[in-house]
Structure formats: C-alpha cells, structure tokens
Design a protein around this motif. Structure first.
Motif, PDB file in Angstrom:
ATOM      1  N   ARG A 174      74.072  45.728-106.545  1.00  0.00           N
ATOM      2  CA  ARG A 174      73.679  46.096-105.172  1.00  0.00           C
ATOM      3  C   ARG A 174      73.081  47.510-105.170  1.00  0.00           C
ATOM      4  O   ARG A 174      73.295  48.281-104.220  1.00  0.00           O
ATOM      5  CB  ARG A 174      74.884  45.983-104.236  1.00  0.00           C
ATOM      6  N   PHE A 175      72.346  47.827-106.209  1.00  0.00           N
ATOM      7  CA  PHE A 175      71.723  49.136-106.352  1.00  0.00           C
ATOM      8  C   PHE A 175      70.868  49.482-105.134  1.00  0.00           C
ATOM      9  O   PHE A 175      70.923  50.605-104.611  1.00  0.00           O
ATOM     10  CB  PHE A 175      70.863  49.153-107.622  1.00  0.00           C
ATOM     11  N   ALA A 176      70.078  48.535-104.674  1.00  0.00           N
ATOM     12  CA  ALA A 176      69.178  48.796-103.542  1.00  0.00           C
ATOM     13  C   ALA A 176      69.966  49.137-102.291  1.00  0.00           C
ATOM     14  O   ALA A 176      69.573  50.030-101.526  1.00  0.00           O
ATOM     15  CB  ALA A 176      68.285  47.576-103.292  1.00  0.00           C
ATOM     16  N   ASN A 177      71.076  48.460-102.056  1.00  0.00           N
ATOM     17  CA  ASN A 177      71.896  48.743-100.877  1.00  0.00           C
ATOM     18  C   ASN A 177      72.443  50.165-100.925  1.00  0.00           C
ATOM     19  O   ASN A 177      72.505  50.862 -99.912  1.00  0.00           O
ATOM     20  CB  ASN A 177      73.051  47.748-100.784  1.00  0.00           C
ATOM     21  N   ALA A 178      72.861  50.593-102.123  1.00  0.00           N
ATOM     22  CA  ALA A 178      73.372  51.946-102.284  1.00  0.00           C
ATOM     23  C   ALA A 178      72.272  52.979-102.072  1.00  0.00           C
ATOM     24  O   ALA A 178      72.470  53.999-101.398  1.00  0.00           O
ATOM     25  CB  ALA A 178      73.994  52.112-103.667  1.00  0.00           C
ATOM     26  N   LEU A 179      71.100  52.730-102.653  1.00  0.00           N
ATOM     27  CA  LEU A 179      69.997  53.675-102.550  1.00  0.00           C
ATOM     28  C   LEU A 179      69.570  53.867-101.097  1.00  0.00           C
ATOM     29  O   LEU A 179      69.360  55.000-100.638  1.00  0.00           O
ATOM     30  CB  LEU A 179      68.833  53.195-103.404  1.00  0.00           C
ATOM     31  N   VAL A 180      69.456  52.766-100.364  1.00  0.00           N
ATOM     32  CA  VAL A 180      69.069  52.848 -98.958  1.00  0.00           C
ATOM     33  C   VAL A 180      70.132  53.594 -98.157  1.00  0.00           C
ATOM     34  O   VAL A 180      69.814  54.406 -97.272  1.00  0.00           O
ATOM     35  CB  VAL A 180      68.838  51.429 -98.393  1.00  0.00           C
ATOM     36  N   ALA A 181      71.400  53.344 -98.473  1.00  0.00           N
ATOM     37  CA  ALA A 181      72.482  54.025 -97.760  1.00  0.00           C
ATOM     38  C   ALA A 181      72.450  55.528 -97.986  1.00  0.00           C
ATOM     39  O   ALA A 181      72.729  56.313 -97.072  1.00  0.00           O
ATOM     40  CB  ALA A 181      73.829  53.459 -98.204  1.00  0.00           C
ATOM     41  N   THR A 257      64.672  44.607 -97.843  1.00  0.00           N
ATOM     42  CA  THR A 257      65.749  43.624 -97.729  1.00  0.00           C
ATOM     43  C   THR A 257      67.116  44.299 -97.766  1.00  0.00           C
ATOM     44  O   THR A 257      68.042  43.893 -97.053  1.00  0.00           O
ATOM     45  CB  THR A 257      65.642  42.575 -98.847  1.00  0.00           C
ATOM     46  N   ALA A 258      67.255  45.344 -98.574  1.00  0.00           N
ATOM     47  CA  ALA A 258      68.526  46.069 -98.611  1.00  0.00           C
ATOM     48  C   ALA A 258      68.820  46.749 -97.281  1.00  0.00           C
ATOM     49  O   ALA A 258      69.957  46.749 -96.796  1.00  0.00           O
ATOM     50  CB  ALA A 258      68.504  47.100 -99.735  1.00  0.00           C
ATOM     51  N   LYS A 259      67.798  47.319 -96.675  1.00  0.00           N
ATOM     52  CA  LYS A 259      67.962  47.975 -95.374  1.00  0.00           C
ATOM     53  C   LYS A 259      68.389  46.960 -94.320  1.00  0.00           C
ATOM     54  O   LYS A 259      69.287  47.233 -93.499  1.00  0.00           O
ATOM     55  CB  LYS A 259      66.659  48.660 -94.966  1.00  0.00           C
ATOM     56  N   LEU A 260      67.776  45.778 -94.338  1.00  0.00           N
ATOM     57  CA  LEU A 260      68.169  44.733 -93.394  1.00  0.00           C
ATOM     58  C   LEU A 260      69.621  44.314 -93.602  1.00  0.00           C
ATOM     59  O   LEU A 260      70.384  44.153 -92.634  1.00  0.00           O
ATOM     60  CB  LEU A 260      67.244  43.523 -93.546  1.00  0.00           C
ATOM     61  N   ALA A 261      70.016  44.131 -94.861  1.00  0.00           N
ATOM     62  CA  ALA A 261      71.401  43.730 -95.155  1.00  0.00           C
ATOM     63  C   ALA A 261      72.385  44.794 -94.694  1.00  0.00           C
ATOM     64  O   ALA A 261      73.423  44.485 -94.090  1.00  0.00           O
ATOM     65  CB  ALA A 261      71.549  43.472 -96.650  1.00  0.00           C
ATOM     66  N   ASN A 262      72.075  46.056 -94.986  1.00  0.00           N
ATOM     67  CA  ASN A 262      72.957  47.138 -94.558  1.00  0.00           C
ATOM     68  C   ASN A 262      73.044  47.231 -93.032  1.00  0.00           C
ATOM     69  O   ASN A 262      74.130  47.459 -92.473  1.00  0.00           O
ATOM     70  CB  ASN A 262      72.468  48.472 -95.116  1.00  0.00           C
ATOM     71  N   GLN A 284      79.856  51.075 -95.968  1.00  0.00           N
ATOM     72  CA  GLN A 284      78.730  51.957 -96.257  1.00  0.00           C
ATOM     73  C   GLN A 284      77.470  51.201 -96.661  1.00  0.00           C
ATOM     74  O   GLN A 284      76.384  51.771 -96.624  1.00  0.00           O
ATOM     75  CB  GLN A 284      79.111  52.932 -97.380  1.00  0.00           C
ATOM     76  N   ALA A 285      77.625  49.958 -97.058  1.00  0.00           N
ATOM     77  CA  ALA A 285      76.461  49.188 -97.498  1.00  0.00           C
ATOM     78  C   ALA A 285      76.479  47.836 -96.788  1.00  0.00           C
ATOM     79  O   ALA A 285      76.444  47.785 -95.567  1.00  0.00           O
ATOM     80  CB  ALA A 285      76.457  49.057 -99.017  1.00  0.00           C
ATOM     81  N   ASN A 286      76.571  46.735 -97.544  1.00  0.00           N
ATOM     82  CA  ASN A 286      76.495  45.422 -96.905  1.00  0.00           C
ATOM     83  C   ASN A 286      77.768  44.585 -97.076  1.00  0.00           C
ATOM     84  O   ASN A 286      77.756  43.397 -96.790  1.00  0.00           O
ATOM     85  CB  ASN A 286      75.291  44.639 -97.439  1.00  0.00           C
TER      86      ASN A 286
END
Length: 344
Positions: A174-181, A257-262, A284-286
């Motif tokens: 979930r790297f993208a979710n962390a990066l966006v967060a 997509t990560a931003k939407l999930a978060n 903090q993420a999704n």
C-alpha cells in the motif's frame, strides 16, 4: 457494502484499456517486451533513481520474498515488526526463499520503534558462530494496522540499520496510500531515507495483479533475475504485467486511486466516529480498525456487508463491542458507505 479487502476491487478502466491495447500482435517474452522499457523509464523518473533496477512479478508475496532473498543469507535473521506483513501473511515464504533464515520479531502493537529495533540487532553478536547473524530490516508501509510511518519515523529506523550496516527492505503493498497520506515524493519515502529495495504495490490499488520490485542498488539485479526464474515467478507473456504497470503509472493514476481509497476510508471513519465507534488505531490510509456493538455487526452481516471480524465471533452478547477491519479501495462509492453507516 464490501469492505473485506482492497484486493477484491475491480481493475481500473485505464489499466484494463492498456492491457487491451498491448494485446495486439506479438511481443518478446520474459520481460523483453517494449512496454517494460516504458515502465522502467517511468519508475526511474518517478523515484528520481536513474540507475534503479526494476522488475515485475504478479504477487506481493513474490515481490517481498524474492527481494529479501537477495539480501539475506540462510544463517541470518530478518528484523521485522511482529505484526509485519511478512510475518502475518506470507506463510513462511521469506524463510523458504532465503534458504531458512529466521524472522526476528520486534515486539509492537503497530509500528516498529527504533529503540526496539536497536535492542534486537545489538543482541546478535556477529562474532558468535552459534548465533543467527544480523540480516536485513523490513518495514511495512502502510502497517498492518492501518498506520503510516512518518518520514521522521522511517528515517529513525533506517538510521539504526545504517548504524549496523544492514540493508533495508520496504514492503509497499500500500505504498501509494502511504505516499498520498504523507504528501511526499516517492524518493523521499525510499532511497533518500536509506531504503535499498522496495516492493511497489499495484494489485491492491487498481491493477489486476502486478507488483514492482525496485532495487535502488542495481548490483542486486542479476541475482534477482536468477531468483525470480528459479522461484517460478518469471512470466512468459510478461507484456501483460508490463501493460498493467504502464497503465498504473500513466498520468499518476497510482496516486489518483490511492487518494480515492484514502478519502473513502476517511469518509467512513468520520461516519463511524459520529456513531460512537471506538478506534484501535487512528486511521491514516485506507484501512480502519474499529469496534462497535455485536448487534450492529449482526445487522450488517444480515444485510450482506462483507468485512473481517477481528477479535470475536459474530455470536454472543448483543451489547458487547467487537472489533473489525474495514478496507476501502478506489472504487467504493459514497452511496455504499452511507448504506453501511445506515445500519448503526
């Protein structure tokens, strides 16, 4: 009302369209397809790492364990949180692919701490032939409890690894979710902090089934190629992995997509808080870990909601709070979330 896993969501149309587009004609197999050249260039640009070695595999387990195998000798230990993904969800695959190396579990309820890591590493005497030797450090980002390591927290962990001259692996399913967060760059969350190799997730974030392994130290490239082949993870029709990753990277879809999930998870969390639910960790993420009365769980399950109960069965006292894990992906609608919250 599906919150069981971000593995279960649909493939994003942009990625599906790219697969269809790259399905025409012939392409060389085993990663020699021209789309892989595009992927390699895109990842190097994204991570500001022009010399990085980039490979694709179909599963997160393969990405993690093949990468770790390149940095782990059979007589070493891998230092990881006791609730890390490689401990909880890999069925001893890290041990298998490293020839029997152990995972040294760092006690924690969520994030691994620098002091606990230092203590565990220091207890391993590199001059004691009777003792398993020091090996790589593995960090799960996002954690298995839905938390995100800050850049300072990551820097503190990698500093311990550098102090003992140990390589660092990041499990980034979930790297993208962390990066966006965090709102940082890919380089800032990896090699600029001292990460040597990254498992860059795609499957949980809109792809059909592809993960990238990124070696910021390209000296491990040939060994990885051999391990991937020997481990039966080298795809013949590799272009279909390449096409997915190319579509994922195009126009920064992976961030979208990560931003939407978060954002979906944040919306769900706000609704749960307003209804008095208790959170095990701050979302903090999704991923959300939350407890609420069993009676509500039963109503939700009767209505067809799908998610994981965490610490107790569905049967029991109606007023007892029991925990659950709720995971949002990019495709979940606010209508579905509102329907879920309507059963409270």
């Amino acid at each position: 009302m599906f919150f069981a896993s971000d593995n279960a969501g649909p493939v994003h149309p942009q990625i599906m369209n790219r697969i269809v587009a790259d399905n025409a004609g012939f392409a060389l197999p085993y990663g020699k397809d021209p789309v892989m050249d595009e992927v390699r260039a895109s990842i190097r640009k994204t991570f500001e790492a022009p010399d990085a070695a980039v490979y694709l595999v179909a599963t997160g387990t393969a990405a993690n364990v093949l990468a770790l195998g390149c940095y782990t000798q059979p007589w070493q230990v891998i230092f990881a949180s006791e609730i890390s993904h490689i401990e909880e969800d890999e069925c001893n695959a890290p041990e298998f692919y490293s020839g029997g190396a152990k995972i040294k579990l760092i006690p924690t309820k969520d994030k691994m701490t620098p002091q606990a890591l230092r203590d565990a590493v220091a207890r391993r005497d590199p001059e004691d032939v009777h003792m398993a030797q020091r090996g790589p450090v593995s960090i799960t980002q996002v954690t298995e409890r839905g938390s995100v390591h800050s850049l300072d927290e990551l820097r503190a962990l990698t500093a311990v690894a550098q102090e003992f001259e140990l390589p660092v692996h990041m499990d980034g399913a979930r790297f993208a979710n962390a990066l966006v967060a965090l709102g940082c760059s890919a380089a800032e969350m990896t090699w600029k902090l001292g990460v040597d190799v990254l498992s860059f997730g795609g499957t949980k974030n809109g792809c059909m089934g592809v993960e990238a392994v990124i070696f910021f130290d390209p000296s491990k490239a040939w060994e990885f190629e051999l391990r991937r082949k020997r481990g039966a993870h080298l795809f013949s029709k590799h272009r279909y992995l390449s096409a997915q990753m190319a579509g994922y990277l195009q126009d920064d879809l992976w961030k979208t997509t990560a931003k939407l999930a978060n954002e979906n998870a944040a919306y769900l969390a706000a609704g749960l808080k307003a209804r008095g639910a208790h959170f095990m960790t701050e979302p903090q993420a999704n991923m959300i870990f939350v407890s609420f009365p069993r009676a509500v769980h039963q109503r939700l399950h009767d209505a067809g909601a799908q998610y994981a109960l965490w610490d107790a069965p569905l049967e029991g006292p109606q007023d007892e709070d029991i925990a659950a894990r709720l995971v949002c992906d990019w495709s979940i609608s606010r209508t579905q979330i509102d329907a879920f919250l309507g059963y409270f």
